[in-house]
Design a protein around this motif. Structure first.
Motif, short mmCIF file in Angstrom:
data_model
loop_
_atom_site.label_atom_id
_atom_site.label_comp_id
_atom_site.label_asym_id
_atom_site.label_seq_id
_atom_site.Cartn_x
_atom_site.Cartn_y
_atom_site.Cartn_z
N ASP A 1 0.81 -1.22 0.00
CA ASP A 1 0.00 0.00 0.00
C ASP A 1 0.84 1.27 0.00
O ASP A 1 0.31 2.38 0.09
CB ASP A 1 -0.95 0.01 1.20
N LEU A 2 2.15 1.11 -0.08
CA LEU A 2 3.05 2.25 -0.21
C LEU A 2 3.94 2.03 -1.42
O LEU A 2 4.62 1.00 -1.53
CB LEU A 2 3.92 2.42 1.04
N SER A 3 3.93 2.96 -2.34
CA SER A 3 4.80 2.88 -3.51
C SER A 3 5.71 4.09 -3.55
O SER A 3 5.28 5.21 -3.26
CB SER A 3 3.97 2.79 -4.80
N VAL A 4 6.96 3.86 -3.90
CA VAL A 4 7.95 4.93 -4.04
C VAL A 4 8.71 4.70 -5.34
O VAL A 4 9.18 3.59 -5.60
CB VAL A 4 8.94 4.94 -2.85
N ARG A 5 8.80 5.73 -6.14
CA ARG A 5 9.48 5.61 -7.44
C ARG A 5 10.45 6.77 -7.63
O ARG A 5 10.07 7.94 -7.50
CB ARG A 5 8.45 5.59 -8.57
N ARG A 6 11.68 6.42 -7.95
CA ARG A 6 12.68 7.45 -8.21
C ARG A 6 12.36 8.13 -9.54
O ARG A 6 12.01 7.48 -10.53
CB ARG A 6 14.07 6.81 -8.27
#
Length: 278
Positions: free
Chosen positions: A68-73
């Protein structure tokens, strides 16, 4: 009266064909460098640090799964200015049980839908305030996070925007024939799996009859159209790959009345369309 009209903010709405609108809070995250370091950004470290922060006091969101947490550079970090963001992400908070009335709590059980709605908005504002501007330290490298609620997730803001739009359109019209108040009546739903709206064991393509039955749970429908949403697939893919057409669909739903449109939009805001796993 459709069930959507009396829906409480933390209440799911069952739909035909094994679908449901499940309440959740979606937040958009943006990350900036908070120091002078130029060390590369590690997405996994950033996500892990944020998950720890979210699950520990004072926030204490223990039922928050990693998914439920997404992080994208963001691309081309070496070409970005120091004040520009280096990563983005999204957080979904699905466990809203603390906001629901508890059995045996007479005061909570007697709360009106309007009071529950105010309680939800107060909790949401408090969570946003606690997350806004926090700094995450990744082995000496600091990142600052900003947070926002997507416009499509905030029903009050969205309603005000369409009311302002149609009011200004009415005031700016020089044609006396057009001096009639207009209000929206159509919702467009994008990026939903086509198979969810298909006839079971008949086809994988969306069926107008099935789709009409599903959205009729939100209000009386005047017209409905379905099309492939290949454009969205191409945009999200971000690469020149051969796309499989027809995986997702786009649905236009025009309701017979503004009230039905209003209630349907309110039900869709802050909820995920989900398919039962059974």
């Amino acid at each position: 009266m459709p069930a959507a009209a009396a829906l409480r903010p933390t209440e799911p709405l069952p739909l035909p064909s094994g679908l449901s609108l499940t309440p959740r809070l979606k937040l958009i995250l943006t990350f900036f460098r908070a120091d002078l370091t130029i060390r590369p950004l590690d997405e996994w470290q950033l996500k892990s640090a944020l998950l720890t922060f979210l699950r520990d006091p004072p926030l204490s969101l223990p039922l928050l799964p990693d998914s439920d947490l997404s992080v994208r550079r963001l691309p081309n970090l070496q070409k970005r200015r120091r004040e520009e963001p280096v990563a983005s992400g999204a957080l979904h908070v699905r466990d809203l049980s603390l906001l629901r009335p508890r059995k045996g709590d007479s005061e909570a059980e007697e709360m009106t839908p309007e009071q529950e709605e105010e309680k939800y908005f107060e909790w949401r504002s408090s969570l946003v305030e606690k997350l806004e501007g926090i700094e995450l330290n990744l082995e000496g490298v600091k990142f600052r996070m900003t947070i926002e609620i997507p416009p499509s997730e905030d029903f009050r803001t969205m309603k005000k925007s369409w009311e302002d739009f149609y009011s200004s359109e009415l005031l700016n019209s020089r044609n006396p024939v057009r001096k009639i108040a207009r209000r929206p009546d159509t919702i467009i739903v994008r990026g939903v799996p086509s198979r969810w709206f298909a006839e079971t064991r008949v086809s994988s393509k969306p069926s107008t009859l099935v789709t009409h039955t599903i959205f009729s749970a939100l209000g009386k429908i005047r017209t409905l159209n379905i099309a492939n949403d290949d454009e969205l697939e191409a945009k999200e893919d971000g690469a020149n790959k051969e796309l499989i057409s027809g995986l997702n669909c786009k649905v236009w739903v025009q309701f017979e009345s503004y009230d039905d449109f209003h209630d349907a939009m309110k039900a869709l805001c802050g909820r995920s369309l989900e398919k039962d796993r059974g």
